[in-house]
Design a protein around this motif. Structure first.
Motif, mmCIF file in Angstrom:
data_model
loop_
_atom_site.group_PDB
_atom_site.id
_atom_site.type_symbol
_atom_site.label_atom_id
_atom_site.label_comp_id
_atom_site.label_asym_id
_atom_site.label_seq_id
_atom_site.Cartn_x
_atom_site.Cartn_y
_atom_site.Cartn_z
ATOM 1 N N VAL A 29 0.928 -1.344 0.061
ATOM 2 C CA VAL A 29 0.013 0.166 -0.019
ATOM 3 C C VAL A 29 0.778 1.371 -0.143
ATOM 4 C CG1 VAL A 29 -1.467 1.244 1.339
ATOM 5 C CG2 VAL A 29 -2.087 -1.147 1.173
ATOM 6 N N LEU A 30 1.918 1.414 0.887
ATOM 7 C CA LEU A 30 2.889 2.418 0.727
ATOM 8 C C LEU A 30 3.612 2.527 -0.403
ATOM 9 C CD1 LEU A 30 3.890 1.795 4.582
ATOM 10 C CD2 LEU A 30 3.135 3.781 3.555
ATOM 11 N N GLU A 31 4.071 1.561 -0.965
ATOM 12 C CA GLU A 31 4.950 1.703 -2.274
ATOM 13 C C GLU A 31 3.849 2.116 -3.381
ATOM 14 O OE1 GLU A 31 8.402 -1.576 -1.831
ATOM 15 O OE2 GLU A 31 6.593 -2.204 -2.957
ATOM 16 N N LYS A 32 2.656 1.633 -3.326
ATOM 17 C CA LYS A 32 1.673 2.334 -4.466
ATOM 18 C C LYS A 32 1.593 3.735 -4.212
ATOM 19 C CE LYS A 32 -2.621 1.443 -6.552
ATOM 20 N NZ LYS A 32 -3.853 0.408 -6.233
ATOM 21 N N ALA A 33 1.216 4.056 -3.255
ATOM 22 C CA ALA A 33 0.924 5.545 -2.716
ATOM 23 C C ALA A 33 2.147 6.390 -3.056
ATOM 24 C CB ALA A 33 0.758 5.714 -1.358
ATOM 25 N N LEU A 34 3.344 5.971 -2.610
ATOM 26 C CA LEU A 34 4.720 6.820 -2.993
ATOM 27 C C LEU A 34 4.817 6.817 -4.265
ATOM 28 C CD1 LEU A 34 6.788 5.293 0.012
ATOM 29 C CD2 LEU A 34 6.532 7.643 -0.479
ATOM 30 N N SER A 35 4.617 5.856 -4.845
ATOM 31 C CA SER A 35 4.953 5.769 -6.526
ATOM 32 C C SER A 35 3.998 6.630 -7.330
ATOM 33 C CB SER A 35 4.834 4.442 -6.999
ATOM 34 O OG SER A 35 6.066 3.597 -6.516
ATOM 35 N N LYS A 36 2.933 6.906 -6.913
ATOM 36 C CA LYS A 36 1.912 7.726 -7.176
ATOM 37 C C LYS A 36 2.194 8.982 -7.063
ATOM 38 C CE LYS A 36 -3.043 8.375 -7.691
ATOM 39 N NZ LYS A 36 -4.503 8.143 -6.980
ATOM 40 N N VAL A 37 2.509 9.428 -5.899
ATOM 41 C CA VAL A 37 2.309 11.087 -5.563
ATOM 42 C C VAL A 37 4.130 11.319 -6.196
ATOM 43 C CG1 VAL A 37 3.099 12.355 -3.578
ATOM 44 C CG2 VAL A 37 1.233 10.802 -3.400
ATOM 45 N N LEU A 38 5.124 10.600 -6.040
ATOM 46 C CA LEU A 38 6.505 10.866 -6.520
ATOM 47 C C LEU A 38 6.578 10.660 -8.163
ATOM 48 C CD1 LEU A 38 8.476 9.808 -3.823
ATOM 49 C CD2 LEU A 38 7.964 12.230 -4.197
#
Length: 269
Positions: A29-38
């Motif tokens: 969940v965290l990797e998906k959110a970070l990849s989307k925002v960055l």
């Protein structure tokens, strides 16, 4: 550049921290959110691997990001992430510090209640038990820092190079009514399901089906109990992670309800 990220999460609806296909997990969940925002693929390394349904009131992971962002990353991530995961701090590092291998101390809390409560459900483990022998349980808890090899309290000891753990402290508390328990333990490392197995053995001591001497026998002889019964995962929290260069106080949002007023409400057995 490397960053340490300080987070907390309610693990009730996750199959653990570690990313794995077909299973809801915190890392994914965290990797998906970070990849989307960055807007670039981001991989993260956590300070440990909590089991399914286990919580963390303090957890760290590190990530490497080539381009610095020019917006409030903490705000955007918290807006995007589910309510069960919170970002507390994003800390730039000056080298290649490692969230897992550099940790020198990890502390866990295990919360248990012996009466049915809709408000503690999923935050503390429910055991319908009466007249637990707290004094005997406390004697068993106080043995833990005296021993180093925890092979006896591990589900898969042979997968490790060694089963030595430096248990720095362990204690047992109860509330004023005696129907809620809090087990605390700190060590440099923990083995698979080690804390839940210890808690399961402590409950056997409290119920009088296992003596304190038998509990110590396993530690002395590195003998695995014939029947291992790990305690429920819902009451377990990774509550503090300490590094030689980073020692932040937990933000404790997820376990604040359990820990509130601890000085007044929690009594050392």
């Amino acid at each position: 550049m490397r960053y340490f990220v300080h987070i907390g999460y309610n693990g009730l609806h996750y199959g653990g921290w570690q990313k794995q296909p077909g299973v809801a997990n915190v890392q994914g969940v965290l990797e998906k959110a970070l990849s989307k925002v960055l807007k670039t693929t981001v991989f993260i390394n956590g300070c440990g691997r909590t089991d399914a349904h286990v919580h963390a009131s303090q957890f760290f992971f590190h990530m490497d990001v080539e381009r610095e962002w020019d917006f409030d990353l903490l705000f955007r991530l918290n807006k995007l992430l589910p309510a069960s995961i919170a970002i507390f701090d994003i800390i730039p590092m000056d080298g290649q510090q490692h969230a897992r291998f550099d940790a020198v101390k990890r502390s866990y809390d295990y919360f248990l209640h012996t009466y049915k409560s809709p408000f503690l459900n999923g935050l503390s483990s429910f055991y319908l038990l009466d007249n637990l022998d707290f004094a005997a349980m406390k004697r068993a808890v106080k043995l833990l820092p005296k021993y180093k090899d925890y092979r006896c309290f591990c589900t898969s000891p042979d997968k490790y190079e060694h089963t030595i753990c430096n248990v720095m402290s362990a204690d047992l508390f109860t509330d004023q009514q005696g129907d809620r328990l809090r087990f605390q333990i700190s060590a440099n490392r923990f083995l698979s399901k080690m804390i839940r197995i210890i808690m399961g053995q402590l409950l056997k001591v409290g119920r009088g089906v296992q003596s304190v001497d038998q509990f110590e026998h396993y530690l002395i002889n590195l003998e695995t109990p014939e029947l291992i019964t790990p305690a429920h995962p819902q009451g377990l929290y990774l509550s503090k992670v300490t590094y030689p260069y980073l020692n932040l106080e937990p933000r404790e949002e997820f376990s604040a309800f359990l820990q509130a007023g601890s000085a007044e409400n929690w009594i050392s057995v």
